[in-house]
Design a protein around this motif. Sequence first.
Motif, PDB file in Angstrom:
ATOM      1  N   GLY A  49       0.818  -1.203   0.000  1.00  0.00           N
ATOM      2  CA  GLY A  49       0.000   0.000   0.000  1.00  0.00           C
ATOM      3  C   GLY A  49       0.853   1.253   0.000  1.00  0.00           C
ATOM      4  N   PHE A  50       0.541   2.159  -0.920  1.00  0.00           N
ATOM      5  CA  PHE A  50       1.237   3.441  -0.997  1.00  0.00           C
ATOM      6  C   PHE A  50       0.213   4.560  -0.903  1.00  0.00           C
ATOM      7  CE2 PHE A  50       4.516   0.688  -2.360  1.00  0.00           C
ATOM      8  CZ  PHE A  50       5.691   1.326  -2.017  1.00  0.00           C
ATOM      9  N   ARG A  51       0.595   5.634  -0.269  1.00  0.00           N
ATOM     10  CA  ARG A  51      -0.327   6.761  -0.055  1.00  0.00           C
ATOM     11  C   ARG A  51      -0.456   7.598  -1.318  1.00  0.00           C
ATOM     12  NH1 ARG A  51       1.139   8.526   6.151  1.00  0.00           N
ATOM     13  NH2 ARG A  51       1.156   6.374   6.891  1.00  0.00           N
ATOM     14  N   THR A  52      -1.274   7.094  -2.216  1.00  0.00           N
ATOM     15  CA  THR A  52      -1.637   7.802  -3.435  1.00  0.00           C
ATOM     16  C   THR A  52      -3.152   8.000  -3.382  1.00  0.00           C
ATOM     17  OG1 THR A  52      -2.069   5.790  -4.693  1.00  0.00           O
ATOM     18  CG2 THR A  52       0.209   6.602  -4.666  1.00  0.00           C
ATOM     19  N   ASN A  83      -7.023   3.591   3.142  1.00  0.00           N
ATOM     20  CA  ASN A  83      -6.645   4.798   2.426  1.00  0.00           C
ATOM     21  C   ASN A  83      -6.154   5.873   3.401  1.00  0.00           C
ATOM     22  OD1 ASN A  83      -6.351   6.479   0.150  1.00  0.00           O
ATOM     23  ND2 ASN A  83      -8.282   7.488   0.632  1.00  0.00           N
ATOM     24  N   GLY A  84      -4.970   6.392   3.112  1.00  0.00           N
ATOM     25  CA  GLY A  84      -4.381   7.434   3.958  1.00  0.00           C
ATOM     26  C   GLY A  84      -3.520   6.896   5.078  1.00  0.00           C
ATOM     27  N   THR A  85      -3.544   5.586   5.299  1.00  0.00           N
ATOM     28  CA  THR A  85      -2.711   4.997   6.353  1.00  0.00           C
ATOM     29  C   THR A  85      -1.698   3.995   5.781  1.00  0.00           C
ATOM     30  OG1 THR A  85      -4.250   3.177   6.792  1.00  0.00           O
ATOM     31  CG2 THR A  85      -4.599   5.222   8.023  1.00  0.00           C
ATOM     32  N   GLN A  86      -1.646   3.867   4.472  1.00  0.00           N
ATOM     33  CA  GLN A  86      -0.712   2.930   3.855  1.00  0.00           C
ATOM     34  C   GLN A  86       0.717   3.287   4.281  1.00  0.00           C
ATOM     35  OE1 GLN A  86      -2.898   4.946   2.247  1.00  0.00           O
ATOM     36  NE2 GLN A  86      -3.767   3.974   0.440  1.00  0.00           N
ATOM     37  N   LEU A 112       7.820  -4.214  -2.732  1.00  0.00           N
ATOM     38  CA  LEU A 112       7.991  -2.839  -2.275  1.00  0.00           C
ATOM     39  C   LEU A 112       7.111  -2.593  -1.056  1.00  0.00           C
ATOM     40  CD1 LEU A 112       8.052  -0.684  -5.543  1.00  0.00           C
ATOM     41  CD2 LEU A 112       9.961  -1.566  -4.209  1.00  0.00           C
ATOM     42  N   GLY A 113       7.745  -2.330   0.049  1.00  0.00           N
ATOM     43  CA  GLY A 113       7.021  -2.012   1.273  1.00  0.00           C
ATOM     44  C   GLY A 113       7.016  -3.157   2.259  1.00  0.00           C
ATOM     45  N   SER A 114       6.960  -2.786   3.510  1.00  0.00           N
ATOM     46  CA  SER A 114       6.955  -3.784   4.575  1.00  0.00           C
ATOM     47  C   SER A 114       5.697  -4.647   4.530  1.00  0.00           C
ATOM     48  CB  SER A 114       7.066  -3.100   5.941  1.00  0.00           C
ATOM     49  OG  SER A 114       5.991  -2.169   6.117  1.00  0.00           O
ATOM     50  N   ASP A 115       4.569  -4.080   4.117  1.00  0.00           N
ATOM     51  CA  ASP A 115       3.338  -4.865   4.048  1.00  0.00           C
ATOM     52  C   ASP A 115       3.398  -5.889   2.922  1.00  0.00           C
ATOM     53  OD1 ASP A 115       3.238  -2.738   2.204  1.00  0.00           O
ATOM     54  OD2 ASP A 115       1.074  -2.436   2.436  1.00  0.00           O
ATOM     55  N   SER A 116       4.006  -5.523   1.806  1.00  0.00           N
ATOM     56  CA  SER A 116       4.164  -6.461   0.699  1.00  0.00           C
ATOM     57  C   SER A 116       5.087  -7.608   1.113  1.00  0.00           C
ATOM     58  CB  SER A 116       4.730  -5.748  -0.525  1.00  0.00           C
ATOM     59  OG  SER A 116       4.880  -6.642  -1.599  1.00  0.00           O
TER      60      SER A 116
END
Length: 150
Positions: A49-52, A83-86, A112-116
């Motif tokens: 999740g990315f904050r887009t 949304n907004g917390t990614q 990409l990312g710790s959640d991924s």
Amino acid sequence: MLRYARNDTEEPKTACQRGCEVRVEGFSESLSKEIGPLGIKVTIIEPGGFRTDFAGSSTQLSEGRPEYDSTVGAAVRFQKSYNGTQPGDPAKAAAVLLHVASLSEPPLRLLLGSDSYAAAEKSALDKVESDRQWKDLSFSTDYSSDETHV
């Protein structure tokens, strides 16, 4: 190739979404083997999740009919609440993509990312555990060492 984070997260996904992810990954793996000898590299990017604005005002989300509340509805609620917390920073992801594109030997797959990363790790471990559970039944289809076959 770009696809969203590995499927086996706690977030609900639709069959169509998951099916597309699997196809893109399989296609990319095969493509990398076919074009690798030509010096062409393939990297499968699996972002978390990315904050887009992907899950924000740029997307219209509907929970759908009541019978789908536990599936489609849950996926929509997850997306809205996430949304907004990614955890992902889009600028940092862009920098990583540019770096990977400059490598002479880029990875086939990049999370990409710790959640991924967490989702991919959980998925791999769950699959190994399930395969081990059914190992004896899987092996039961082999010829035994004393059988003669043509």
